[in-house]
Design a protein around this motif. Structure first.
Motif, PDB file in Angstrom:
ATOM      1  N   UNK A 144       8.456  32.337  26.505  1.00 24.21           N
ATOM      2  CA  UNK A 144       7.573  33.539  26.825  1.00 24.21           C
ATOM      3  C   UNK A 144       6.202  33.171  27.769  1.00 24.21           C
ATOM      4  N   UNK A 145       6.059  31.887  28.155  1.00 22.68           N
ATOM      5  CA  UNK A 145       5.064  31.187  28.865  1.00 22.68           C
ATOM      6  C   UNK A 145       5.362  31.657  30.206  1.00 22.68           C
ATOM      7  N   UNK A 146       6.647  31.740  30.548  1.00 23.27           N
ATOM      8  CA  UNK A 146       6.953  32.217  31.907  1.00 23.27           C
ATOM      9  C   UNK A 146       6.564  33.844  32.089  1.00 23.27           C
ATOM     10  N   UNK A 147       6.452  34.628  31.140  1.00 24.38           N
ATOM     11  CA  UNK A 147       5.882  35.938  31.018  1.00 24.38           C
ATOM     12  C   UNK A 147       4.562  36.182  30.953  1.00 24.38           C
ATOM     13  N   UNK A 148       4.044  35.433  30.287  1.00 30.26           N
ATOM     14  CA  UNK A 148       2.688  35.505  30.008  1.00 30.26           C
ATOM     15  C   UNK A 148       1.576  35.010  31.035  1.00 30.26           C
ATOM     16  N   UNK A 179       2.845  45.648  40.353  1.00 31.55           N
ATOM     17  CA  UNK A 179       2.841  44.563  40.912  1.00 31.55           C
ATOM     18  C   UNK A 179       3.211  43.365  40.063  1.00 31.55           C
ATOM     19  N   UNK A 180       3.089  43.467  38.655  1.00 29.93           N
ATOM     20  CA  UNK A 180       3.239  42.505  37.748  1.00 29.93           C
ATOM     21  C   UNK A 180       4.982  42.543  37.748  1.00 29.93           C
ATOM     22  N   UNK A 181       5.685  43.834  37.589  1.00 31.08           N
ATOM     23  CA  UNK A 181       6.997  43.993  37.511  1.00 31.08           C
ATOM     24  C   UNK A 181       7.607  43.661  38.927  1.00 31.08           C
ATOM     25  N   UNK A 182       6.987  43.688  39.975  1.00 35.42           N
ATOM     26  CA  UNK A 182       7.591  43.316  41.178  1.00 35.42           C
ATOM     27  C   UNK A 182       7.666  41.783  41.207  1.00 35.42           C
ATOM     28  N   UNK A 183       6.453  41.157  40.833  1.00 35.03           N
ATOM     29  CA  UNK A 183       6.576  39.728  40.964  1.00 35.03           C
ATOM     30  C   UNK A 183       7.714  38.888  39.718  1.00 35.03           C
ATOM     31  N   UNK A 184       7.751  39.680  38.690  1.00 33.05           N
ATOM     32  CA  UNK A 184       8.761  39.092  37.807  1.00 33.05           C
ATOM     33  C   UNK A 184      10.115  39.505  38.338  1.00 33.05           C
ATOM     34  N   UNK A 185      10.472  40.438  39.115  1.00 34.97           N
ATOM     35  CA  UNK A 185      11.806  40.361  39.595  1.00 34.97           C
ATOM     36  C   UNK A 185      11.981  39.328  40.717  1.00 34.97           C
ATOM     37  N   UNK A 186      10.980  38.751  41.414  1.00 33.48           N
ATOM     38  CA  UNK A 186      10.917  37.988  42.237  1.00 33.48           C
ATOM     39  C   UNK A 186      10.850  36.315  41.724  1.00 33.48           C
ATOM     40  N   UNK A 242      12.427  33.431  40.203  1.00 30.43           N
ATOM     41  CA  UNK A 242      13.576  32.817  39.618  1.00 30.43           C
ATOM     42  C   UNK A 242      13.387  32.213  38.306  1.00 30.43           C
ATOM     43  N   UNK A 243      12.453  31.446  37.991  1.00 32.83           N
ATOM     44  CA  UNK A 243      12.445  30.669  36.559  1.00 32.83           C
ATOM     45  C   UNK A 243      12.569  31.998  35.291  1.00 32.83           C
ATOM     46  N   UNK A 244      11.895  33.150  35.681  1.00 31.55           N
ATOM     47  CA  UNK A 244      11.781  34.104  34.604  1.00 31.55           C
ATOM     48  C   UNK A 244      13.335  34.840  34.443  1.00 31.55           C
ATOM     49  N   UNK A 256      16.273  33.434  35.570  1.00 24.88           N
ATOM     50  CA  UNK A 256      17.272  32.283  35.403  1.00 24.88           C
ATOM     51  C   UNK A 256      17.127  31.895  33.783  1.00 24.88           C
ATOM     52  N   UNK A 257      15.742  31.457  33.460  1.00 20.98           N
ATOM     53  CA  UNK A 257      16.062  30.859  32.270  1.00 20.98           C
ATOM     54  C   UNK A 257      15.731  31.716  31.021  1.00 20.98           C
ATOM     55  N   UNK A 258      15.177  33.001  31.389  1.00 20.70           N
ATOM     56  CA  UNK A 258      14.857  34.052  30.088  1.00 20.70           C
ATOM     57  C   UNK A 258      15.959  35.243  30.425  1.00 20.70           C
ATOM     58  N   UNK A 259      15.400  36.001  31.225  1.00 21.75           N
ATOM     59  CA  UNK A 259      16.214  37.399  31.467  1.00 21.75           C
ATOM     60  C   UNK A 259      17.694  37.482  31.402  1.00 21.75           C
ATOM     61  N   UNK A 260      18.145  36.632  32.249  1.00 19.32           N
ATOM     62  CA  UNK A 260      19.682  36.293  32.084  1.00 19.32           C
ATOM     63  C   UNK A 260      20.407  36.164  30.898  1.00 19.32           C
ATOM     64  N   UNK A 261      19.605  35.458  29.955  1.00 20.80           N
ATOM     65  CA  UNK A 261      19.798  35.228  28.635  1.00 20.80           C
ATOM     66  C   UNK A 261      19.710  36.000  27.586  1.00 20.80           C
ATOM     67  N   UNK A 262      18.273  36.608  27.748  1.00 19.57           N
ATOM     68  CA  UNK A 262      17.940  37.385  26.753  1.00 19.57           C
ATOM     69  C   UNK A 262      18.614  38.950  26.704  1.00 19.57           C
TER      70      UNK A 262
END
Length: 258
Positions: A71-75, A108-115, A117-119, A121-127
């Motif tokens: 979750x720290x990758x998101x916050x 801008x937050x959503x755009x940054x999250x889409x770019x 790679x840690x978020x 690869x490590x979270x979204x792709x698995x969650x």
């Protein structure tokens, strides 16, 4: 006779003159301003996004474990108010609240999250494969409420959702505020925040309550329903109510409010 005709002409001219004066006076009046929202206007851009994720039953524990670890990758991108697991009122669900200063900031937050790679690869792709669906709503705090953390960590949270009749806070605001006030003022419950919907199902009000435990909530509910002040406030507010529902939630270990 000629005299009779003159009298008729004067009457006709008099009526025409009065009609013209009336038309001019109507045109000169200021046009009244009409508001779609009849309640207090939003004075700033801050809003709160409510998110509900529905987890595949056999992956509930795995999803919570992964979220706790990543979750720290998101916050790192925006402020998390709270993150809860639903215990009653819904199965295999998590509910979380995110704060934004504006819609531009959220974009801008959503755009940054889409770019990020840690978020990804490590979270979204698995969650994401662990979820069956997602839902979100945009809310504002009602003018007389603010976020107030519970007096101590632990306990349980109740998200009560009220579907109100159309009209906005100008119609039901005073009565609804009295209901919340009688509960908090009498020490029956702690209100973390009171919100109203902006996107999603409209004319909804959300109250996020905190209790020390589910059993304490049950005892308080029994006691408060015998309090004449609470009963009177609830009866008045019920006149503006269409329906309501609730969820009892447990805060996750990483939730800022817990």
């Amino acid at each position: 006779s000629g005299c009779h005709k003159m009298i008729q002409i004067r009457r006709i001219l008099g009526k025409a003159s009065r009609h013209a004066e009336h038309c001019l006076s109507v045109k000169s009046r200021p046009t009244p301003r009409a508001w779609i929202s009849t309640g207090p206007q939003q004075q700033h851009g801050t809003f709160y996004e409510f998110r509900t994720y529905y987890i595949q039953p056999h992956l509930n524990a795995a999803f919570l474990k992964l979220t706790n670890e990543k979750i720290h990758l998101r916050t790192a991108h925006s402020e998390l108010i709270g993150y809860w697991s639903v215990e009653y009122g819904g199965l295999n669900q998590v509910f979380h609240i995110w704060k934004y200063d504006s819609y531009a900031q959220r974009a801008s937050v959503r755009a940054a999250l889409a770019q990020d790679p840690n978020w990804i690869e490590q979270y979204i792709s698995k969650a994401m494969p662990m979820l069956s669906s997602q839902d979100n709503e945009v809310t504002y705090l009602v003018p007389w409420s603010k976020i107030q953390k519970p007096p101590k960590d632990g306990g349980v949270f109740e998200l009560a959702t009220f579907q109100m009749k159309p009209g906005g806070p100008a119609v039901w605001g005073r009565a609804f505020q009295a209901v919340v006030g009688t509960h908090t003022g009498s020490g029956y419950a702690h209100a973390v925040g009171v919100f109203h919907s902006e996107f999603g199902q409209l004319n909804q009000v959300f109250v996020l309550w905190w209790f020390e435990s589910a059993d304490q909530r049950a005892a308080i509910r029994h006691t408060s329903h015998e309090d004449a002040r609470v009963v009177a406030a609830v009866r008045e507010s019920a006149a503006y109510l269409v329906s309501h529902k609730n969820k009892l939630m447990l805060p996750c270990a990483f939730s800022p409010i817990k």
